[in-house]
Design an enzyme around this catalytic site. Structure first.
Site: not given
Ligand code: KIV
Length: 297
Positions: A46-47, A85, A117, A184
């Site tokens: 979700d980055s 994610d 998460e 992380e």
């Molecule tokens: O969203 C993402 O890319 C992640 C990474 C920061 C681990 O969760």
């Protein structure tokens, strides 16, 4: 084409102490290259809300956006182990919503697992997903969706009490049935303890060299941005510079008439230019009277 990477492949790598390679990808062309170089795991993180969509946190990512991007990555990378994610509030409300949303990653995008998460606070959600036959990757330490509660993007587990809390989270997630764990922003010692203790593959992003594998955000690794770069990032290219120079060259070529050149132009069939000009001269578009009128307007 190599064999499909499965959870069995990743477990065997851990057992043989063979490092596991992982990057994020959000689009088809990047995933094509990641598949070509043989990365084990691709995370559609979700980055993307930050790296691709330009938000200043991951929170605006939605299920629809995530599934669309995950499906594009899967089309490019049929053999990589693909992790979707779970975005903010797609799994926190209740188990039914979590299962329905995780199921979209599996059914609509062809993911091999979903990532969420949290530690002990999400253990019951992990259990519900695993019961629904959805493999889960846990994610603890610096968890970007909780950035408000954590007080910013900063390393976690830097004193004994904090490290013990994170180790307890890792144990609880393992008991709940995760297949993989992502750590992380942790000191290497904490990364090493968790990797040693858990029998499942443990991947680190800023969690030291002793994890079973390493993850970076592909935009960080390729140097797309010239703004702040986290301490744990190694830049393998300076795409910002490469792309800036390329686009400047394009702009300058257009401005000085150097592009398009003859080799970039289509040609008419032999004799057709002359025929076309003759036909146009034969039958002028406007009568002499109309031309005079237009000139006098
Ligand atoms: O969203 C993402 O890319 C992640 C990474 C920061 C681990 O969760």
């Amino acid at each position: 084409m190599r064999d499909k990477v499965t959870i069995g492949t990743l477990r065997a790598k851990k057992a043989n102490r063979e490092p596991i390679t992982m990057l994020t990808a959000y689009d088809y062309p990047t995933a094509l290259i990641e598949e070509k170089v043989g990365l084990d795991i691709i995370l559609v993180g979700d980055s993307l809300a930050m790296t691709v969509l330009g938000y200043d946190s991951t929170l605006p990512a939605t299920m629809d956006i995530m599934v669309e991007h995950a499906a594009a990555v899967r089309r490019a990378a049929p053999t990589a182990f693909l992790v979707g994610d779970m975005p903010y509030m797609s799994y926190q409300v209740n188990h039914e919503e979590a299962i329905r949303n995780a199921g979209r990653f599996m059914a609509q995008a062809g993911c091999d697992a979903v990532k969420l998460e949290g530690g002990r606070n999400v253990a019951d959600t992990v259990q519900a997903l695993v019961k629904a036959t959805i493999p889960v990757m846990g994610h603890i330490g610096l968890t970007p969706q909780s950035i408000a509660a954590l007080g910013g993007f900063k390393a976690q587990g830097r004193d004994t009490d904090a490290a013990l809390e994170i180790i307890e989270d890792a144990r609880a997630l393992h008991e709940a049935g995760i297949s993989l764990l992502l750590l992380e922003g942790l000191p290497p010692e904490v990364g090493a303890i968790i990797t040693e203790e858990l029998p499942i593959p443990v991947i680190g992003i800023g969690a030291g060299p002793d994890c079973d594998g390493q993850l970076l955000i592909v935009h960080d690794a390729l140097g797309f941005f010239d703004r702040f770069t986290p301490k744990f990032v190694k830049k393998y290219a300076n795409m910002n510079k490469i792309l800036t120079e390329a686009l400047e060259a394009y702009r300058d070529d257009v401005l000085r008439g150097a592009f398009p050149a003859p080799e970039h132009c289509y040609t008419m069939k032999p004799g057709e230019v002359e025929r076309l000009q003759a036909r146009l001269a034969e039958k002028p578009r406007f009568s002499p009277a109309e031309e005079t009128e237009m000139r006098n307007r």
